[in-house]
Scaffold this motif. Structure first.
Motif, short mmCIF file in Angstrom:
data_model
loop_
_atom_site.label_atom_id
_atom_site.label_comp_id
_atom_site.label_asym_id
_atom_site.label_seq_id
_atom_site.Cartn_x
_atom_site.Cartn_y
_atom_site.Cartn_z
N ALA A 182 0.83 -1.21 0.00
CA ALA A 182 0.00 0.00 0.00
C ALA A 182 0.86 1.26 0.00
O ALA A 182 0.56 2.23 -0.69
CB ALA A 182 -0.92 -0.01 1.22
N ILE A 183 1.95 1.23 0.76
CA ILE A 183 2.86 2.39 0.80
C ILE A 183 3.51 2.61 -0.55
O ILE A 183 3.61 3.75 -1.03
CB ILE A 183 3.93 2.18 1.89
CG1 ILE A 183 3.28 2.23 3.29
CG2 ILE A 183 5.02 3.23 1.78
CD1 ILE A 183 4.23 1.86 4.40
N ARG A 191 2.40 8.92 2.76
CA ARG A 191 2.49 10.11 3.61
C ARG A 191 2.02 9.81 5.02
O ARG A 191 2.59 10.30 6.00
CB ARG A 191 1.68 11.26 3.00
CG ARG A 191 2.37 11.92 1.82
CD ARG A 191 1.67 13.21 1.43
NE ARG A 191 0.34 12.98 0.89
CZ ARG A 191 0.08 12.75 -0.39
NH1 ARG A 191 1.07 12.72 -1.28
NH2 ARG A 191 -1.16 12.56 -0.81
N ALA A 192 0.95 9.01 5.15
CA ALA A 192 0.48 8.63 6.48
C ALA A 192 1.53 7.80 7.22
O ALA A 192 1.77 7.99 8.42
CB ALA A 192 -0.83 7.84 6.36
N ALA A 196 3.51 8.81 10.68
CA ALA A 196 3.50 7.89 11.83
C ALA A 196 4.93 7.53 12.23
O ALA A 196 5.25 7.45 13.42
CB ALA A 196 2.72 6.62 11.46
N LEU A 197 5.80 7.32 11.24
CA LEU A 197 7.19 6.98 11.53
C LEU A 197 7.89 8.13 12.23
O LEU A 197 8.64 7.92 13.19
CB LEU A 197 7.91 6.63 10.23
CG LEU A 197 9.34 6.10 10.36
CD1 LEU A 197 9.37 4.83 11.20
CD2 LEU A 197 9.94 5.83 8.99
N LEU A 198 7.63 9.35 11.80
CA LEU A 198 8.24 10.51 12.44
C LEU A 198 7.76 10.64 13.88
O LEU A 198 8.55 10.95 14.78
CB LEU A 198 7.91 11.79 11.66
CG LEU A 198 8.64 11.96 10.33
CD1 LEU A 198 8.14 13.21 9.61
CD2 LEU A 198 10.15 12.05 10.54
N GLU A 277 1.80 22.06 1.47
CA GLU A 277 2.53 20.97 2.11
C GLU A 277 3.07 20.03 1.03
O GLU A 277 2.36 19.61 0.13
CB GLU A 277 1.62 20.20 3.06
CG GLU A 277 2.35 19.11 3.84
CD GLU A 277 1.43 18.38 4.80
OE1 GLU A 277 1.88 17.41 5.41
OE2 GLU A 277 0.26 18.80 4.93
N GLY A 278 4.33 19.72 1.11
CA GLY A 278 4.94 18.86 0.11
C GLY A 278 5.58 19.61 -1.03
O GLY A 278 6.32 19.03 -1.82
N GLU A 279 5.29 20.91 -1.17
CA GLU A 279 5.90 21.70 -2.24
C GLU A 279 7.34 22.01 -1.87
O GLU A 279 7.65 22.37 -0.74
CB GLU A 279 5.10 23.00 -2.44
CG GLU A 279 5.53 23.78 -3.67
CD GLU A 279 4.61 24.97 -3.93
OE1 GLU A 279 4.94 25.77 -4.82
OE2 GLU A 279 3.57 25.07 -3.23
N ASP A 280 8.24 21.88 -2.85
CA ASP A 280 9.67 22.07 -2.60
C ASP A 280 9.96 23.53 -2.32
O ASP A 280 9.69 24.41 -3.13
CB ASP A 280 10.45 21.60 -3.83
CG ASP A 280 11.95 21.59 -3.56
OD1 ASP A 280 12.35 21.83 -2.40
OD2 ASP A 280 12.72 21.34 -4.51
N ALA A 281 10.53 23.79 -1.13
CA ALA A 281 10.83 25.16 -0.72
C ALA A 281 12.28 25.55 -0.99
O ALA A 281 12.68 26.67 -0.68
CB ALA A 281 10.52 25.33 0.76
#
Length: 370
Positions: A182-183, A191-192, A196-198, A277-281
């Motif tokens: 699924a990942i 992303r979920a 969770a890992l973080l 969120e997720g956009e490269d800064a």
């Protein structure tokens, strides 16, 4: 709370339960009877099935847990003290496994501890009691054997904290390959899992170390982490100016930022904070950082006194570094590494130092003695 209607064993015969004499003789053939008339008097077996279905729809597993709770004797109670039987005997009579019976038993026990249902000791075989709604059942019933372990209990508690059924979390935990699939296939699942890992990493030093090792051993990840770290440092530099109103010059002086410099920092920071969120800064961070560094340099150059102080600071910092470098040199084995080129370079350095001293001494008369 709902009054239980416990499912009963179906009759072994389809014979009617009423006496034949009570049934009136039909005056016309069954084919001629309107459909609405036959539908108004349902077959007793159909009606019983409907009642049992309604009971289960209202109470869910509680109806079956009651069968166990009132018929299986609790631990510590001897066989001679009650008509109840052991979980093993009950399972043999039911034609299922003792593990399945015990899962219903434990679900009832947990609910009894919460005051939702009576304790086993208060029940007798055949007794009816008011049962909780079906929605409460999944919070007490764990259909998997792993739920009984310490690991399973921890997963169940975490699932309850997230507001999901423990069985869902246990199913995922028992099938890591499915989780991986699924990942790998679904960005939202990835992303979920990442979040969770973080969250887990913050509380697990061993996992932190393992993750760090994996990162530094993977070139692509190592480069990505370095890039993100550089972007974070640049954004932090801009944020510090915007929020504190202070700038740090290249030579290390800390000064109040001019109003226009602080406003420019705030403008760049607002653009970065508004990124999705997720956009490269990284590109935005680099532009903001370069802009602010340029404005700080312009601020220094625009003030003659500040410019001189800045150059003095840089010069003195270089002298200190050179001094430390020479202080670390040892000459006990100089004869072993003597080379003409090395001596030539040192002689040139000596001349440069002499010129530097002469320039400093000649300029001394232009400044009052300190």
């Amino acid at each position: 709370m709902t009054r239980a209607i416990v499912p009963s064993e179906p009759s072994t015969t389809a014979e009617p339960t009423h006496a034949p004499s009570t049934v009136p003789e039909p005056t016309h053939s069954p084919e001629s009877e309107p459909a609405s008339a036959s539908a108004s008097v349902p077959d007793e077996l159909v009606a019983r099935d409907a009642r049992e279905f309604g009971a289960y729809a209202r109470t869910g597993g509680w109806a079956f847990a009651l069968l166990v709770a009132r018929s299986v004797r609790p631990g510590g109670q001897g066989a001679g003290e009650t008509a109840k039987v052991s979980a093993k005997e009950f399972a043999e009579l039911a034609g299922c496994s003792a593990d399945r019976v015990l899962r219903y038993y434990k679900a009832w026990d947990r609910a009894a501890d919460d005051g939702l249902v009576p304790h086993f000791e208060a029940l007798r075989p055949g007794q009816e009691v008011a049962l909780p709604d079906a929605d409460a059942w999944q919070g007490y019933y764990l259909s998997r054997n792993s739920a009984a372990s310490e690991r399973g209990s921890a997963i169940a508690e975490a699932a309850a904290a997230e507001g999901i059924r423990p069985t869902k979390a246990l199913e995922v935990a028992e099938n890591p390959t499915a989780l991986r699939a699924a990942i790998m296939a679904d960005p939202s699942t990835a992303r979920a899992a990442q979040q969770a890992l973080l969250d887990r990493v913050r509380e697990d030093p061993e996992l932190q170390a393992a993750l760090a090792r994996d990162v530094v051993r993977t070139d692509d990840l190592k480069k990505a982490v370095a890039s993100e770290s550089r972007s974070a440092d640049r954004i932090g530099y801009v944020r510090q100016i915007a929020e504190s109103g202070r700038i740090r010059t290249p030579a290390g002086q800390t000064l109040d930022a001019p109003a226009e410099v602080r406003q420019e920092a705030e403008r760049h920071l607002s653009l970065i904070d508004e990124l999705d969120e997720g956009e490269d800064a990284a590109e935005w961070a680099a532009e903001a950082y370069d802009t602010m560094k340029g404005l700080v340099a312009e601020t220094v150059e625009a003030d003659p006194g500040l410019r001189v102080t800045e150059r003095r600071q840089r010069f003195y910092s270089s002298v200190q570094k050179a001094t430390r470098a020479f202080e670390e040199l040892t000459f006990e084995d100089a004869e072993d590494f003597y080379e003409d080129d090395m001596v030539r370079r040192l002689e040139e350095l000596q001349q440069a130092i002499g010129s530097c001293l002469a320039a400093l001494r000649s300029g001394r008369g232009n400044h009052p003695a300190g």
